[in-house]
Scaffold this active site. Structure first.
Site, short mmCIF file in Angstrom:
data_model
loop_
_atom_site.label_atom_id
_atom_site.label_comp_id
_atom_site.label_asym_id
_atom_site.label_seq_id
_atom_site.Cartn_x
_atom_site.Cartn_y
_atom_site.Cartn_z
N ASP A 141 -8.68 -6.58 -4.37
CA ASP A 141 -7.90 -5.47 -3.83
C ASP A 141 -8.46 -4.10 -4.21
O ASP A 141 -9.03 -3.91 -5.28
CB ASP A 141 -6.46 -5.57 -4.37
CG ASP A 141 -5.43 -4.98 -3.45
OD1 ASP A 141 -5.58 -3.81 -3.05
OD2 ASP A 141 -4.46 -5.69 -3.13
N HIS A 167 -7.31 -6.19 -0.15
CA HIS A 167 -6.10 -5.38 -0.04
C HIS A 167 -5.15 -5.93 1.02
O HIS A 167 -3.94 -5.98 0.82
CB HIS A 167 -6.50 -3.95 0.29
CG HIS A 167 -5.40 -2.96 0.21
ND1 HIS A 167 -4.58 -2.82 -0.90
CD2 HIS A 167 -4.96 -2.03 1.11
CE1 HIS A 167 -3.71 -1.84 -0.68
NE2 HIS A 167 -3.91 -1.36 0.52
N SER A 192 0.83 -1.19 0.00
CA SER A 192 0.00 0.00 0.00
C SER A 192 0.88 1.25 0.00
O SER A 192 1.70 1.42 -0.89
CB SER A 192 -0.95 -0.05 1.20
OG SER A 192 -2.05 0.78 1.01
#
Length: 336
Positions: free
Chosen positions: A285, A312, A142
């Site tokens: 995701d 995610h 991320s």
């Protein structure tokens, strides 16, 4: 994304080597055992002085066995906690986890002067020098992907491979993707989130419930395990820091008001070694597959992986599958 491991934290959250021969690959039973022991205590802990304060670093495994792997958590403001599910990799190489400044067990000066992408990149480089590592694998997740990409572009001589997980490297694309995914949710959720983005939002509990519906689909599909909750309690620290998250990103996934609102590291994809770069996302995701495939196309020689059944937070949604993918990837890219 950015809320990568944040949800878990809040709950506490190429010249490449060939693949090893089949007999060297871990059996399903051994992978299961490693996964079960993924929240081992650190072999070594230290506080590393960096610009702005000291950051918490933990190490498991032999730093000299093979090129180590370092994991970069999401946020800004998340913690390493959810990434501890990858500690099973320490049977082959050292696994390094750390909390970025103003996160988790690291110092919390909460000084906006520290909230610069380049400072986070240098923070990582300082950890490498402190541990005496020449080459390592850099895995960002991320927001951590942005740091990993910037690091790989600046310090390629120290990077055995780069993994851009749950890939956030451009704010405009991230927000556009979040709003596209929102269309897959019930109409009432869409309407509530739209209202929550206005200057006269509905009550906070309504906004939270609608946002939770989005996260349940695209951020994390599995609840925090007992092992993760126990680890978060045991490791301590201050957990997720909303101050830096709101200052750098903003109050929601659907709009950025912070210092990252114009962030774009996509041009760096042409500067890194694509043959040593893996893009990795979950099947569901927030980092949409269409966008990440565009990034792969911009990175000649790069590979692309999808963790089945995961959102995610694939390291905690599907830890065994995630570890298996990384174990093979790392072994193939150990050699200079």
């Amino acid at each position: 994304m950015i809320r990568t491991i944040l949800v878990a934290a809040a709950l506490a959250l190429s010249g490449c080597a060939t693949l090893p021969p089949p007999e060297a690959a871990p059996s399903p039973a051994s992978v299961q055992t490693v996964a079960a022991e993924a929240y081992a205590a650190p072999d070594r802990e230290l506080m590393v002085p960096v610009e702005g304060g000291n950051v918490y670093v933990r190490v498991n495994g032999d730093l000299d066995a093979a090129p180590p792997v370092v994991f970069l958590h999401g946020g800004p403001g998340g913690t390493h906690n959810g990434l501890a599910s990858m500690l099973g990799l320490a049977d082959e190489r050292a696994v390094i986890l750390y909390d970025q400044l103003d996160s988790g067990k690291s110092d919390h000066p909460n000084d906006p002067a520290n909230w610069r992408v380049e400072r986070f990149v240098e923070e990582l480089e300082t950890i490498r020098r402190t541990l005496g590592i020449e080459r390592w694998h850099v895995i960002g997740h991320s927001w951590g992907s942005a740091i990993a990409l910037e690091y790989a572009a600046k310090y390629p001589q120290h990077v055995a491979s780069t993994v851009l997980g749950g890939t956030y490297i451009n704010t405009e694309r991230w927000i556009a993707d979040a709003n596209i995914l929102l269309e897959d949710l019930p109409q009432d959720v869409q309407q509530t989130i739209a209202a929550c983005e206005t200057d006269a939002p509905p009550p906070a509990e309504q906004c939270a419930a609608a946002t939770d519906a989005f996260y349940a689909e695209f951020n994390r599909r599995e609840p925090a395990t007992a092992a993760l909750r126990a680890y978060s309690e045991r490791i301590g620290g201050q957990g997720f820091n909303p101050v830096i998250y709101n200052a750098m990103w903003g109050p929601s996934e659907f709009r950025s008001k912070g210092s990252l609102k114009t962030y774009d590291a996509v041009p760096l994809l042409g500067e890194i070694d694509g043959s040593r770069t893996l893009f990795l996302i979950g099947q569901y995701d927030e980092a949409r597959i269409d966008t990440v495939q565009d990034y792969v196309a911009m990175t000649p020689g790069a590979e692309f992986g999808v963790v089945p059944g995961a959102a995610h937070g694939f390291f905690t949604d599907r830890p065994m599958e995630s570890e298996a993918i990384l174990r093979a990837w790392l072994a193939r890219h150990d050699a200079p």
